[in-house]
Write an enzyme that holds these catalytic residues in place. Sequence first.
Site, mmCIF file in Angstrom:
data_model
loop_
_atom_site.group_PDB
_atom_site.id
_atom_site.type_symbol
_atom_site.label_atom_id
_atom_site.label_comp_id
_atom_site.label_asym_id
_atom_site.label_seq_id
_atom_site.Cartn_x
_atom_site.Cartn_y
_atom_site.Cartn_z
ATOM 1 N N THR A 192 10.973 13.796 12.546
ATOM 2 C CA THR A 192 9.907 14.772 12.331
ATOM 3 C C THR A 192 8.801 14.560 13.352
ATOM 4 O O THR A 192 8.506 13.428 13.730
ATOM 5 C CB THR A 192 9.337 14.613 10.906
ATOM 6 O OG1 THR A 192 10.368 14.914 9.958
ATOM 7 C CG2 THR A 192 8.151 15.538 10.667
ATOM 8 N N ALA A 209 7.463 8.459 17.281
ATOM 9 C CA ALA A 209 6.601 7.408 16.742
ATOM 10 C C ALA A 209 5.170 7.679 17.170
ATOM 11 O O ALA A 209 4.919 8.283 18.215
ATOM 12 C CB ALA A 209 7.047 6.029 17.224
ATOM 13 N N GLU A 249 11.531 9.440 6.569
ATOM 14 C CA GLU A 249 11.907 8.896 7.877
ATOM 15 C C GLU A 249 12.450 7.474 7.743
ATOM 16 O O GLU A 249 13.444 7.113 8.378
ATOM 17 C CB GLU A 249 10.706 8.915 8.816
ATOM 18 C CG GLU A 249 10.331 10.300 9.306
ATOM 19 C CD GLU A 249 9.046 10.330 10.106
ATOM 20 O OE1 GLU A 249 8.866 11.255 10.906
ATOM 21 O OE2 GLU A 249 8.202 9.427 9.936
ATOM 22 N N LYS A 307 2.079 6.364 23.790
ATOM 23 C CA LYS A 307 2.322 5.776 22.467
ATOM 24 C C LYS A 307 2.622 4.276 22.544
ATOM 25 O O LYS A 307 2.714 3.617 21.500
ATOM 26 C CB LYS A 307 3.498 6.489 21.798
ATOM 27 C CG LYS A 307 3.332 7.996 21.680
ATOM 28 C CD LYS A 307 2.150 8.367 20.811
ATOM 29 C CE LYS A 307 1.932 9.868 20.749
ATOM 30 N NZ LYS A 307 3.019 10.611 20.122
#
Length: 235
Positions: free
Chosen positions: A29, A86, A106, A124
């Site tokens: 997602t 992430a 998840e 990230k």
Amino acid sequence: MTDAKTLKIEAARVALGYVEDGMKLGIGTGSTAEEFVRLLATRVSSGMKIVGVPTSERTAALCRELSVPLSTLDETPELDLTVDGADEVGPDLTLIKGGGGALLREKIVAAASRRMIVIADESKVVDVLGTFPLPIEVNPFGLRATRIAIEAAAARLGLAGEMRTRMAGQEPFVTDGGHFIIDASFGRIPAPRALAEALNAIPGVVEHGLFIGLAGAAIIAGRNGVRTLDAGSRI
């Protein structure tokens, strides 16, 4: 590669190379995972046979729109591969996830998979987790008591910071599982495993966004190209 969307697409494109005909896939997602779904749909339309288990209603809706075949984890309880994004990627592929509100599903899907691959852009990647607020999924019952317990557990580990119940307009955000999310701005989390264990011990905590020992690789797209990290890679 400098545009954020382009970086997400490139990471997703490399991850698609790990998908083989006949696989049972966990499908993540978030914005980066959605780029993977779009690329996957193109392969499916060209004849690739896969079945996907989505980690959220949002992902399921996109898969149905793009004609990606879906199953449920009850129907397909053992998966070959999960591809997901992430919010932070730290040392040894420890992760913070849950910015999109789907962390419980998840984590269940990732744990049911033989392998999990994370796709992200280089922004990230962090030396220490915690710049991104940690999502903690909680039962609405006893919310204040759970919040106090989280604060106490964090304090025992030397952590403190603002904790906010995630909102959707004027009402609390409600996850697909019917829970609330507390976003905890602890800052640096030098001992994520200890924090995970402390949060797991609180009855009102349904799940948290610390993913430890689940990711097998992270595909990171940056200005200088795409690199793949494993648990032994240097951040």
